[in-house]
Design a protein around this motif. Structure first.
Motif, PDB file in Angstrom:
ATOM      1  N   VAL A 100       0.941  -1.128  -0.010  1.00  0.00           N
ATOM      2  CA  VAL A 100      -0.052  -0.055  -0.139  1.00  0.00           C
ATOM      3  C   VAL A 100       1.075   1.080   0.114  1.00  0.00           C
ATOM      4  N   VAL A 101       0.242   2.216  -0.616  1.00  0.00           N
ATOM      5  CA  VAL A 101       1.012   3.557  -0.576  1.00  0.00           C
ATOM      6  C   VAL A 101       0.211   4.318   0.645  1.00  0.00           C
ATOM      7  N   THR A 102       1.238   4.991   1.353  1.00  0.00           N
ATOM      8  CA  THR A 102       0.351   5.731   2.798  1.00  0.00           C
ATOM      9  C   THR A 102       1.323   7.063   2.987  1.00  0.00           C
ATOM     10  N   ARG A 103       0.454   7.869   3.699  1.00  0.00           N
ATOM     11  CA  ARG A 103       1.084   9.087   4.295  1.00  0.00           C
ATOM     12  C   ARG A 103       2.497   8.508   5.084  1.00  0.00           C
ATOM     13  N   ARG A 104       3.421   9.447   4.795  1.00  0.00           N
ATOM     14  CA  ARG A 104       4.706   9.257   5.632  1.00  0.00           C
ATOM     15  C   ARG A 104       4.566  10.312   6.856  1.00  0.00           C
ATOM     16  N   LEU A 105       4.116   9.610   8.080  1.00  0.00           N
ATOM     17  CA  LEU A 105       3.692  10.370   9.431  1.00  0.00           C
ATOM     18  C   LEU A 105       4.855  10.245  10.265  1.00  0.00           C
ATOM     19  N   LYS A 106       4.885  10.845  11.487  1.00  0.00           N
ATOM     20  CA  LYS A 106       5.631  10.845  12.565  1.00  0.00           C
ATOM     21  C   LYS A 106       5.039   9.803  13.521  1.00  0.00           C
ATOM     22  N   PRO A 107       5.833   8.803  13.802  1.00  0.00           N
ATOM     23  CA  PRO A 107       4.914   7.786  14.592  1.00  0.00           C
ATOM     24  C   PRO A 107       4.886   8.203  16.152  1.00  0.00           C
ATOM     25  N   VAL A 108       3.859   7.951  16.673  1.00  0.00           N
ATOM     26  CA  VAL A 108       3.672   8.155  18.335  1.00  0.00           C
ATOM     27  C   VAL A 108       4.468   6.905  18.692  1.00  0.00           C
ATOM     28  N   PRO A 109       5.220   7.108  19.731  1.00  0.00           N
ATOM     29  CA  PRO A 109       6.290   6.141  20.331  1.00  0.00           C
ATOM     30  C   PRO A 109       5.664   5.199  21.401  1.00  0.00           C
ATOM     31  N   VAL A 110       4.357   4.684  20.933  1.00  0.00           N
ATOM     32  CA  VAL A 110       3.681   3.882  21.919  1.00  0.00           C
ATOM     33  C   VAL A 110       2.968   2.843  21.113  1.00  0.00           C
ATOM     34  N   GLU A 111       2.768   1.604  21.819  1.00  0.00           N
ATOM     35  CA  GLU A 111       1.808   0.556  21.236  1.00  0.00           C
ATOM     36  C   GLU A 111       0.478   0.673  22.146  1.00  0.00           C
ATOM     37  N   ALA A 112      -0.458   1.245  21.311  1.00  0.00           N
ATOM     38  CA  ALA A 112      -1.860   1.680  21.849  1.00  0.00           C
ATOM     39  C   ALA A 112      -2.810   0.255  21.765  1.00  0.00           C
ATOM     40  N   ALA A 175       5.889  11.123  27.697  1.00  0.00           N
ATOM     41  CA  ALA A 175       6.552  10.865  26.582  1.00  0.00           C
ATOM     42  C   ALA A 175       5.977  11.738  25.425  1.00  0.00           C
ATOM     43  N   VAL A 176       4.411  12.134  25.223  1.00  0.00           N
ATOM     44  CA  VAL A 176       4.207  12.732  24.186  1.00  0.00           C
ATOM     45  C   VAL A 176       3.330  13.735  24.743  1.00  0.00           C
ATOM     46  N   GLY A 177       3.143  14.204  25.608  1.00  0.00           N
ATOM     47  CA  GLY A 177       2.289  15.294  26.373  1.00  0.00           C
ATOM     48  C   GLY A 177       0.792  14.717  26.529  1.00  0.00           C
ATOM     49  N   ARG A 178       0.112  15.395  27.220  1.00  0.00           N
ATOM     50  CA  ARG A 178      -1.241  15.123  27.681  1.00  0.00           C
ATOM     51  C   ARG A 178      -2.352  15.048  26.513  1.00  0.00           C
ATOM     52  N   GLU A 182      -4.226  11.615  25.196  1.00  0.00           N
ATOM     53  CA  GLU A 182      -5.516  11.533  25.553  1.00  0.00           C
ATOM     54  C   GLU A 182      -6.268  11.219  24.191  1.00  0.00           C
ATOM     55  N   LYS A 183      -5.800  11.891  23.034  1.00  0.00           N
ATOM     56  CA  LYS A 183      -6.463  11.566  21.750  1.00  0.00           C
ATOM     57  C   LYS A 183      -6.138  10.209  21.268  1.00  0.00           C
ATOM     58  N   VAL A 184      -4.769   9.568  21.386  1.00  0.00           N
ATOM     59  CA  VAL A 184      -4.511   8.314  21.203  1.00  0.00           C
ATOM     60  C   VAL A 184      -5.541   7.097  22.199  1.00  0.00           C
ATOM     61  N   ARG A 185      -5.432   7.531  23.384  1.00  0.00           N
ATOM     62  CA  ARG A 185      -6.205   6.708  24.342  1.00  0.00           C
ATOM     63  C   ARG A 185      -8.049   6.434  23.596  1.00  0.00           C
ATOM     64  N   ASP A 186      -8.179   7.732  23.579  1.00  0.00           N
ATOM     65  CA  ASP A 186      -9.792   7.700  23.237  1.00  0.00           C
ATOM     66  C   ASP A 186      -9.933   7.011  21.681  1.00  0.00           C
ATOM     67  N   ALA A 187      -9.101   7.361  20.816  1.00  0.00           N
ATOM     68  CA  ALA A 187      -9.223   6.734  19.497  1.00  0.00           C
ATOM     69  C   ALA A 187      -9.072   4.883  19.665  1.00  0.00           C
ATOM     70  N   THR A 188      -8.002   4.759  20.492  1.00  0.00           N
ATOM     71  CA  THR A 188      -7.946   3.299  20.581  1.00  0.00           C
ATOM     72  C   THR A 188      -9.286   2.697  21.029  1.00  0.00           C
ATOM     73  N   LEU A 189      -9.682   3.017  22.192  1.00  0.00           N
ATOM     74  CA  LEU A 189     -10.873   2.590  22.813  1.00  0.00           C
ATOM     75  C   LEU A 189     -12.166   2.783  21.910  1.00  0.00           C
ATOM     76  N   ALA A 217       2.311  16.899   9.615  1.00  0.00           N
ATOM     77  CA  ALA A 217       3.110  18.044   9.773  1.00  0.00           C
ATOM     78  C   ALA A 217       2.162  19.067  10.684  1.00  0.00           C
ATOM     79  N   SER A 218       0.949  18.989  10.821  1.00  0.00           N
ATOM     80  CA  SER A 218       0.121  19.941  11.412  1.00  0.00           C
ATOM     81  C   SER A 218      -0.488  19.263  12.738  1.00  0.00           C
ATOM     82  N   GLY A 219       0.020  18.070  13.109  1.00  0.00           N
ATOM     83  CA  GLY A 219      -0.092  17.607  14.137  1.00  0.00           C
ATOM     84  C   GLY A 219      -1.490  16.699  14.058  1.00  0.00           C
ATOM     85  N   LYS A 220      -1.921  16.577  13.137  1.00  0.00           N
ATOM     86  CA  LYS A 220      -3.338  15.766  12.936  1.00  0.00           C
ATOM     87  C   LYS A 220      -2.861  14.179  13.199  1.00  0.00           C
TER      88      LYS A 220
END
Length: 298
Positions: A100-112, A175-178, A182-189, A217-220
């Motif tokens: 697959v072709v994907t966006r090149r993103l900055k990984p969040v350094p966590v297994e969610a 590690a990544v800021g509150r 919280e966005k990662v946690r909420d999306a995961t659940l 790059a915008s933080g999305k």
């Protein structure tokens, strides 16, 4: 017919990462090519024998879930034909179902990780402490019992050959800021709850699963890598589920069970796996793909 690919070879493309299963190539500053091979890892060791068609099945089931959950969170996929990015002379049929072709993103350094049932390392934690990754649970729960509600239990992202380690939510905040934590946690659940309900209608319990996220790059925030596959999740057939045991699953449990019978220290290099075990594992991946997504790879 499914293809078999142990390791990709794409001359002229910049290979930036070869993981346990996926090979990742840079196409530009903002695009990647991700190839899911048929490599199989167990106990964080890549084994020498592939599971034919596994990479295609993982890719198809991930793509299915990415599409189904796009209303919850955007994902990394881009609609770019592979023929436009593969090197000249590449056998397109070998990569069509697994790349697959994907966006090149900055990984969040966590297994969610989202857990809905008490199993695996979570069961071991609970037996020892009455908690699951530091979260207090009611007393008297049984192995494989459904939790009162799904919980977020993150872990570190280990390098190939190393083991992930469970961490607290506060450690993710550090590690990544509150806000991002919280966005990662909420999306995961949110993804887990939606997918678990969808799978339940098809006779499959999603006991737990892990996601990876990245930001542009915008933080999305985007969900990326793989999604709700037998490699990243525990899928149990609902008609065989009961508490007090580790239920049969749609994953590489056949391989794990075989490896547990060997005199092997769970360090590289991994041992060869008999053809019968490989075929039974392949069949389980194929059954999960068909039951969840209605896709058959003949």
């Amino acid at each position: 017919m499914p293809t078999t690919l142990l390791q990709s070879n794409l001359p002229g493309l910049d290979l930036i990462h070869r993981g346990k299963v996926r090979d990742v190539y840079a196409l530009s500053d903002d695009r990647l090519l991700i190839v899911a091979t048929d490599r199989l890892s167990a106990f964080d060791v890549v084994l020498p024998d592939p599971i034919p068609g596994k990479g295609e099945m993982l890719t198809q089931i991930s793509n299915f879930w990415f599409d189904k959950t796009a209303h919850i969170i955007p994902n990394h996929l881009l609609e770019v034909p592979l023929g436009e990015v593969l090197p000249a002379g590449t056998d397109l049929s070998l990569y069509a179902g697994r790349a697959v072709v994907t966006r090149r993103l900055k990984p969040v350094p966590v297994e969610a990780i989202a857990r809905g049932y008490l199993i695996g390392s979570g069961w071991k934690d609970y037996q020892a402490t009455g908690k699951l990754c530091g979260i207090a649970l009611p007393p008297g729960l049984k192995q494989a019992q459904q939790l009162p509600e799904p919980i977020f239990t993150p872990s570190t992202k280990a390098a190939v050959g190393d083991h992930d380690e469970n961490v607290s939510f506060d450690a993710v905040v550090d590690a990544v800021g509150r806000e991002l934590a919280e966005k990662v946690r909420d999306a995961t659940l949110a993804i887990y709850r939606w997918a678990a309900a969808y799978a339940a209608e098809r006779g499959i319990i999603i006991a737990d699963t892990k996601f990876e996220f990245g930001t542009d790059a915008s933080g999305k925030l985007y969900v990326m890598d793989e999604m709700l596959t037998p490699d990243s999740s525990r899928f149990w057939p609902a008609d065989e589920y009961r508490t007090g045991i580790s239920p049969p699953s749609y994953d590489k449990q056949f391989v794990r069970d075989y490896l547990e019978t060997l005199d092997w220290n769970k360090k590289a290099p991994g041992p060869h796996v008999p053809g019968e075990i490989i075929e039974r594992t392949r069949a389980k991946y194929a059954e999960a793909l068909e039951r969840l997504a209605g896709i058959r790879l003949d």
